[in-house]
Every structure is written in C-alpha cells, then in structure tokens.
Design a protein around this motif. Sequence first.
Motif, PDB file in Angstrom:
ATOM      1  N   THR A  10       0.796  -1.277   0.018  1.00 36.95           N
ATOM      2  CA  THR A  10       0.029  -0.050   0.073  1.00 36.95           C
ATOM      3  C   THR A  10       0.938   1.385  -0.043  1.00 36.95           C
ATOM      4  O   THR A  10       0.231   2.356  -0.018  1.00 36.95           O
ATOM      5  N   LEU A  11       2.051   1.190   0.219  1.00 37.55           N
ATOM      6  CA  LEU A  11       3.085   2.379   0.152  1.00 37.55           C
ATOM      7  C   LEU A  11       3.608   2.328  -1.226  1.00 37.55           C
ATOM      8  O   LEU A  11       4.278   1.320  -1.774  1.00 37.55           O
ATOM      9  N   GLY A  12       3.654   3.692  -1.878  1.00 39.85           N
ATOM     10  CA  GLY A  12       4.346   4.078  -2.958  1.00 39.85           C
ATOM     11  C   GLY A  12       5.562   3.570  -3.074  1.00 39.85           C
ATOM     12  O   GLY A  12       6.157   3.140  -4.317  1.00 39.85           O
ATOM     13  N   CYS A  13       6.549   3.834  -2.181  1.00 36.98           N
ATOM     14  CA  CYS A  13       7.810   3.471  -2.119  1.00 36.98           C
ATOM     15  C   CYS A  13       8.145   1.966  -2.254  1.00 36.98           C
ATOM     16  O   CYS A  13       8.970   1.541  -2.887  1.00 36.98           O
ATOM     17  N   TYR A  14       7.192   1.271  -1.879  1.00 35.20           N
ATOM     18  CA  TYR A  14       7.522  -0.353  -1.884  1.00 35.20           C
ATOM     19  C   TYR A  14       6.869  -0.709  -3.286  1.00 35.20           C
ATOM     20  O   TYR A  14       7.686  -1.648  -3.812  1.00 35.20           O
ATOM     21  N   ARG A  15       6.076  -0.130  -3.959  1.00 33.83           N
ATOM     22  CA  ARG A  15       5.789  -0.406  -5.233  1.00 33.83           C
ATOM     23  C   ARG A  15       6.744  -0.263  -6.190  1.00 33.83           C
ATOM     24  O   ARG A  15       6.718  -0.802  -7.027  1.00 33.83           O
ATOM     25  N   GLU A  16       7.405   0.957  -5.867  1.00 30.87           N
ATOM     26  CA  GLU A  16       8.656   1.197  -6.771  1.00 30.87           C
ATOM     27  C   GLU A  16       9.740   0.254  -7.026  1.00 30.87           C
ATOM     28  O   GLU A  16      10.379   0.073  -7.912  1.00 30.87           O
ATOM     29  N   THR A  17       9.702  -0.661  -5.849  1.00 29.35           N
ATOM     30  CA  THR A  17      10.695  -1.730  -5.862  1.00 29.35           C
ATOM     31  C   THR A  17      10.177  -3.012  -6.304  1.00 29.35           C
ATOM     32  O   THR A  17      10.969  -3.824  -6.611  1.00 29.35           O
TER      33      THR A  17
END
Length: 490
Positions: free
Chosen positions: A37-44
């Motif tokens: 649910t966090l954008g920074c994790y979706r980026e990975t």
Amino acid sequence: MRSLGTFFLCLVGVVTATADTPMNLVIIQTDEHNFRTLGCYRETLPAEQALVWGKQAVVQTPAIDAIAHRGAICTSFYATSPVCTPSRAAFFSGRYPQNTGSWQNDLPLAGDIVTFAEVLRQNGYATGYAGKWHLDGPGKPQWAPERQFGFQDNRFMFNRGHWKKFEITDKGPQVAARGKNGEPSYSLAGADEKSFSTDWLSDRAVEFIRQHAGDPFCYHLSLPDPHGPNAVRSPYDSMYENLPIRPPMTFAHEGENPGWVSGGGKNSSLKFSAQQMALYFGMVRCIDDNVAKITKTIDQLGLTDRTVVVFTSDHGDLCYEHGRLNKGNPYEGSAKVPMIVAAPGKIPAGTRVDQALGTVDFSPTILTLLGIDSKLQPKAIEGRDASALLLGESNDDWNDVTFLRSAGMKPGWLAAVSDRYKLVVSVSDDPWLFDLQSDPDELVNQFGRPDHAAVTKSLAHALQEYAQSYGDTHLESSPIAKSIESMIGR
C-alpha cells in the motif's frame, strides 16, 4: 503569533545543534500494514506484484515515500514473529520472542528487558510514547502502564485495542466512543480530524517534539491502524470507494495453502470485499497525511538534519492474498513489513537494503546508528547490528538470513528467510521452500528439487543453529527437528 516559549524552543533547535549534538529519533509504527500500500515499496516491485488489487487500486503515500527517498528502504524486512505482541517484543528488546516473556499476544514483557528507549534515556534523551503498546498483559485499554521500559512520558500509551476516537479529560486520556453499557467502543462515533485515533495520536507526537525541540529526544508513535476494524473518518472513508479494486490473483488459490497457514486448507467462508479494501486504503492515506504533519513540524523546528525518522509496522496483513486476511503465517503479505529509515548526514539518499532483516535486528541497529557504543548496549541483545547496510558500508561477513517463528511456545512453524529464498518447516506439513525470485506469489514448493538442494541444506542448517543458539522450543518438536535433520543430511 507564536508564544515566547515556542519561539525559544525553535531557536534552541536551530542554534545549539553542533556536530556533537546527538541525533533525535522519531519512530512511526503502524499495525497490520501491507507493504504494497506504500508507493515507495511499489517502486521496488514489478507491476504484477505492486498492483495486486488492480492497476488503479493504489494509495498515494507521498509523505512516507519522501522519507524513503531521502534515506533507506529495506525491501526484505520481516516480523520475527508475525503477530502483535511477539513482534513488538523483539523490536523493542532486540531479543527473540521466546526470550522476552512475550512469545504470544497479551503476555507481558519480562521485567528485566532493557529496551532501546531505556538505553537512550540513560544517555540523556527525553523519551515518550503514544499509542498501542501491547506488551503489558491483557489490560485494555490500560492507559500509561506502570512499567515504562524507558519511555518516560507514556501518558498517551495504551496497552491494547484498536480504538477509533480519543479525548483528553480531567482524568487523563480516554476512549471517546462508548457502547450501550458505557464501556469503550471501537465505533467512529463522529470522530473528526481532532479526535480520530490516527490524528489524535499524531498530535500528541507533534506536541512532544515541540516541547523537547531543544533536547535530544526519542518519541515512538504507535498507530492502531490500518488494523481492523476497517473504519476511518471522513473524507478518507469514501476516498477510494469508486476504485476498481479486485481480489489478488492468489485469492483463487485459497484451497492450495500449506498446512501451516492458520486453519489450513480452504477458507471457504471468506468473501472478497472491495469496500473493506477501500476503507483499508483510506486508513493508510490518513496515516500518510499525519506523517506529513509530523515531518513538517520537524522541518519547521529546524530539526530535520539531526532527526532520524523511522517508518515501520509490527506485522503485515494478507489483504485477501491466498484467500486470507490478517497475519500469523510466513507468507510475504503477513510477515514482510515496511522499514524505512532517514538519517541525514548518515544514510545516503536513495539507499536500498535488500538483505533479509527482522524486527529483532532493530534495537542494535538503531542504537549504533545513533552513536551508542556497543559496550553501552544491553548484553542480552540477540539481533544483528545492520547499521553498516544502511550506511552503504561493505560487510563481507554479513549472513543474509533472518529467522521467523509462529507465535506461542507450542510448536507450529519455523522459517529461515533470505532475500531470495524462504524455507518453512512445520508440524503440520512437509517442508516448503519458496524461490521468491521466480515465484513471488509463493505458490510453488521447490523443496525436494535437485537444483534447490544446496540452498535447502544451507537454510536448514542455519535454522537449526539459530534454534539451538537462542533456545527456540519449536525445535523440540519431533516433526520439525526430524525435518531439519533430514535436510541437513541430504
């Protein structure tokens, strides 16, 4: 117009900082938070992993992402035991859950535990805590537990519960929503931006930071969301209701879960609810807006360059992956949690740490990052100091494996996890080996395949060594011990 006291605090925070001034620490910890649910994790992640609920079913989290972008994001950080109490016990103590007294929910932390907060208090830090604690036994809500464990100002600490509305009265803080019998209720009860749990607790953090801007301080904000019940104040309650939210691909594989999944087999009673996910997303967005409020306050006080900010959670939530909700098993959605650390002047912006870490590693890592000599840290710490990984320093001796265990002392399952592989050994099924690179959905058991024999043996040996070294009673189970011995002998 600012008061003279506020002006003085701001002035102190800017003028007296020197190279020798200790860095502050602000920790924001959520409860039962799915990392996707966090954008920074979706980026990975590749798109199919980042967007498991649909291409448009995402929450924008700019404030949390900003912390990650100016610091480090840990992509393989796990709850050492993916349930509230044992995970938190490992986090605060740096010891494995079986050695804390809190190996399952509602068991109190052992009185001789020295937390990182106590170490910082002894080194001149002002310390405080607001939110859910869950380490003082069954009390609920039980404000301001007598045993502070280093958190001097724990007026706004409550032991248990996922309340939605708070207030401050002449008798102190209390749950503002009440049921028919007058007992505290989980009802929203008209909660607004001043009384809703996430806002109210975040305001307490802001107050503490302003009050102690001239001192080295450590404040822990423990938010009870996005743990259920899935309810959030307006406008977040309707913010995502029109998103095309779909069940994760693995929802259809609910009947193929290993025996170590809670309940085992098919969970036929669970029906997918887009509405529940929309409310979950709303809780996450409310959290992010309050993170922005806190980081803005730190910046306004001139403290950004000397404040370590951590964003994390105690465990995950499957959010319908594998046909399940909540936590308690070693699947990624349950056990993998956010760990984001910004430390200006120490951690290079944009750092990515892929090595496997656990909540047990947090205490020694954060104390070293804050400059606390290892000789001043508790001798009983069992976790690893991962500060060198965060700082981008080479560490050729680092062993990329962390260990997870089921909650309780009754044997359930043990897991050894690296950045790529996950070996799960249980009393209720054959061993399972996941290759998270080729099978990120955790659907295929690689155990017994010749091309994975070496990694299986290596992880099994590491698991046995861990259990023997740290007294994990799960190893005493005949099925688990025999499985591990069989793998080592292969």
